[in-house]
Motif scaffolding. Structure first.
Motif, PDB file in Angstrom:
ATOM      1  N   LEU A   4       1.286  -1.319  16.606  1.00  0.00           N
ATOM      2  CA  LEU A   4       0.753  -2.427  15.819  1.00  0.00           C
ATOM      3  C   LEU A   4       1.245  -2.344  14.379  1.00  0.00           C
ATOM      4  O   LEU A   4       1.444  -1.251  13.843  1.00  0.00           O
ATOM      5  CB  LEU A   4      -0.775  -2.407  15.839  1.00  0.00           C
ATOM      6  CG  LEU A   4      -1.435  -2.810  17.142  1.00  0.00           C
ATOM      7  CD1 LEU A   4      -2.948  -2.679  17.017  1.00  0.00           C
ATOM      8  CD2 LEU A   4      -1.082  -4.231  17.516  1.00  0.00           C
ATOM      9  N   VAL A   6      -0.349  -2.771  11.719  1.00  0.00           N
ATOM     10  CA  VAL A   6      -1.399  -2.423  10.760  1.00  0.00           C
ATOM     11  C   VAL A   6      -2.186  -1.213  11.257  1.00  0.00           C
ATOM     12  O   VAL A   6      -2.081  -0.837  12.419  1.00  0.00           O
ATOM     13  CB  VAL A   6      -2.380  -3.593  10.535  1.00  0.00           C
ATOM     14  CG1 VAL A   6      -1.669  -4.807   9.984  1.00  0.00           C
ATOM     15  CG2 VAL A   6      -3.111  -3.953  11.807  1.00  0.00           C
ATOM     16  N   ALA A   7      -2.992  -0.657  10.353  1.00  0.00           N
ATOM     17  CA  ALA A   7      -3.835   0.487  10.690  1.00  0.00           C
ATOM     18  C   ALA A   7      -5.227   0.279  10.100  1.00  0.00           C
ATOM     19  O   ALA A   7      -5.402  -0.448   9.117  1.00  0.00           O
ATOM     20  CB  ALA A   7      -3.222   1.772  10.135  1.00  0.00           C
ATOM     21  N   VAL A   8      -6.199   0.953  10.691  1.00  0.00           N
ATOM     22  CA  VAL A   8      -7.556   0.910  10.163  1.00  0.00           C
ATOM     23  C   VAL A   8      -7.526   1.368   8.707  1.00  0.00           C
ATOM     24  O   VAL A   8      -6.870   2.345   8.359  1.00  0.00           O
ATOM     25  CB  VAL A   8      -8.501   1.803  11.007  1.00  0.00           C
ATOM     26  CG1 VAL A   8      -9.857   1.958  10.330  1.00  0.00           C
ATOM     27  CG2 VAL A   8      -8.666   1.231  12.409  1.00  0.00           C
ATOM     28  N   VAL A 101      -8.941  -3.956   7.419  1.00  0.00           N
ATOM     29  CA  VAL A 101      -8.825  -3.744   8.856  1.00  0.00           C
ATOM     30  C   VAL A 101      -9.852  -2.684   9.251  1.00  0.00           C
ATOM     31  O   VAL A 101      -9.869  -1.592   8.689  1.00  0.00           O
ATOM     32  CB  VAL A 101      -7.403  -3.284   9.248  1.00  0.00           C
ATOM     33  CG1 VAL A 101      -7.319  -2.986  10.739  1.00  0.00           C
ATOM     34  CG2 VAL A 101      -6.377  -4.332   8.839  1.00  0.00           C
ATOM     35  N   GLU A 103     -10.672  -2.153  12.791  1.00  0.00           N
ATOM     36  CA  GLU A 103     -10.427  -1.706  14.168  1.00  0.00           C
ATOM     37  C   GLU A 103      -9.056  -2.208  14.609  1.00  0.00           C
ATOM     38  O   GLU A 103      -8.648  -3.323  14.284  1.00  0.00           O
ATOM     39  CB  GLU A 103     -11.507  -2.292  15.077  1.00  0.00           C
ATOM     40  CG  GLU A 103     -11.397  -1.909  16.526  1.00  0.00           C
ATOM     41  CD  GLU A 103     -12.490  -2.592  17.355  1.00  0.00           C
ATOM     42  OE1 GLU A 103     -12.152  -3.113  18.427  1.00  0.00           O
ATOM     43  OE2 GLU A 103     -13.660  -2.616  16.915  1.00  0.00           O
ATOM     44  N   CYS A 104      -8.358  -1.380  15.349  1.00  0.00           N
ATOM     45  CA  CYS A 104      -7.069  -1.756  15.945  1.00  0.00           C
ATOM     46  C   CYS A 104      -7.059  -1.329  17.402  1.00  0.00           C
ATOM     47  O   CYS A 104      -7.600  -0.283  17.754  1.00  0.00           O
ATOM     48  CB  CYS A 104      -5.906  -1.056  15.242  1.00  0.00           C
ATOM     49  SG  CYS A 104      -5.632  -1.542  13.545  1.00  0.00           S
ATOM     50  N   ASP A 105      -6.446  -2.148  18.237  1.00  0.00           N
ATOM     51  CA  ASP A 105      -6.225  -1.784  19.633  1.00  0.00           C
ATOM     52  C   ASP A 105      -4.948  -2.463  20.107  1.00  0.00           C
ATOM     53  O   ASP A 105      -4.238  -3.078  19.313  1.00  0.00           O
ATOM     54  CB  ASP A 105      -7.440  -2.136  20.505  1.00  0.00           C
ATOM     55  CG  ASP A 105      -7.790  -3.611  20.489  1.00  0.00           C
ATOM     56  OD1 ASP A 105      -6.880  -4.464  20.406  1.00  0.00           O
ATOM     57  OD2 ASP A 105      -8.986  -3.925  20.565  1.00  0.00           O
ATOM     58  N   GLY A 108      -4.742  -6.286  19.158  1.00  0.00           N
ATOM     59  CA  GLY A 108      -4.673  -6.780  17.786  1.00  0.00           C
ATOM     60  C   GLY A 108      -5.564  -5.975  16.866  1.00  0.00           C
ATOM     61  O   GLY A 108      -5.651  -4.760  16.976  1.00  0.00           O
ATOM     62  N   ALA A 109      -6.263  -6.679  15.965  1.00  0.00           N
ATOM     63  CA  ALA A 109      -7.084  -5.988  14.967  1.00  0.00           C
ATOM     64  C   ALA A 109      -8.317  -6.809  14.647  1.00  0.00           C
ATOM     65  O   ALA A 109      -8.351  -8.021  14.820  1.00  0.00           O
ATOM     66  CB  ALA A 109      -6.272  -5.746  13.706  1.00  0.00           C
ATOM     67  N   ARG A 129     -10.918 -11.652  14.113  1.00  0.00           N
ATOM     68  CA  ARG A 129     -10.120 -10.966  15.126  1.00  0.00           C
ATOM     69  C   ARG A 129      -8.758 -11.632  15.133  1.00  0.00           C
ATOM     70  O   ARG A 129      -8.649 -12.863  15.163  1.00  0.00           O
ATOM     71  CB  ARG A 129     -10.806 -11.088  16.496  1.00  0.00           C
ATOM     72  CG  ARG A 129     -10.123 -10.372  17.618  1.00  0.00           C
ATOM     73  CD  ARG A 129     -10.299  -8.873  17.523  1.00  0.00           C
ATOM     74  NE  ARG A 129      -9.487  -8.249  18.567  1.00  0.00           N
ATOM     75  CZ  ARG A 129      -9.062  -7.018  18.515  1.00  0.00           C
ATOM     76  NH1 ARG A 129      -9.380  -6.244  17.511  1.00  0.00           N
ATOM     77  NH2 ARG A 129      -8.320  -6.538  19.468  1.00  0.00           N
ATOM     78  N   ARG A 131      -4.585 -11.433  16.702  1.00  0.00           N
ATOM     79  CA  ARG A 131      -3.652 -10.923  17.722  1.00  0.00           C
ATOM     80  C   ARG A 131      -2.251 -11.066  17.118  1.00  0.00           C
ATOM     81  O   ARG A 131      -1.902 -12.107  16.571  1.00  0.00           O
ATOM     82  CB  ARG A 131      -3.771 -11.734  19.005  1.00  0.00           C
ATOM     83  CG  ARG A 131      -2.887 -11.202  20.137  1.00  0.00           C
ATOM     84  CD  ARG A 131      -3.024 -12.037  21.406  1.00  0.00           C
ATOM     85  NE  ARG A 131      -2.437 -13.351  21.203  1.00  0.00           N
ATOM     86  CZ  ARG A 131      -3.097 -14.499  21.333  1.00  0.00           C
ATOM     87  NH1 ARG A 131      -4.358 -14.539  21.681  1.00  0.00           N
ATOM     88  NH2 ARG A 131      -2.481 -15.649  21.123  1.00  0.00           N
TER      89      ARG A 131
END
Length: 136
Positions: A4, A6-8, A101, A103-105, A108-109, A129, A131
């Protein structure tokens, strides 16, 4: 799965928002909101007891979605958004939007967003949210 973008803990660029009476009038006309507290100062002060015209809650939500869309910069889509107004915002207030941010999975975020007035009091909170588009 690609990493992804981005990061938390990543933050969105802060942005300042300041409504004027014309913007309030036009926004309310566009959304068919007849509540006079957004465009009729004598009514707002005398009948409702507010010191100044109120900045719409939905306008504040729209400002926060604009921040997300600008942050995405065409590299993703906003898939969910919820906001809650916590404190009245008035004409003349300078509102500062901020986001992070949380949360990321793989999909998306999730973002946490706020609008604070010039006294650093939170007027609006939101979650979004997003994507991201697949990278080539």
């Amino acid at each position: 799965m690609p990493r992804l973008p981005v990061a938390v803990g990543d933050t969105l660029e802060t942005r300042r928002f300041e409504a004027d009476s014309v913007q309030l009038f036009l926004y309310n006309a566009a959304i068919w909101n007849p509540h006079r507290i957004h465009y009729d100062l004598p009514y707002t002060q005398q009948a409702e007891g507010h010191p100044q015209l109120l900045i719409d809650g939905p306008l504040q939500g729209d400002w926060l979605t604009q921040m997300v869309e600008e942050w995405l910069d065409g590299h993703g889509v906003l898939t969910a958004f919820a906001y809650s107004n916590r404190l009245a915002a008035y004409l003349g207030d300078v509102l500062t939007g901020a986001g992070q941010v949380t949360e990321c999975d793989e999909q998306g975020a999730t973002l946490s967003l706020t609008l604070n007035n010039q006294n650093d009091k939170t007027t609006t909170v939101a979650t979004a949210r997003v994507r991201f588009q697949a990278r080539a």
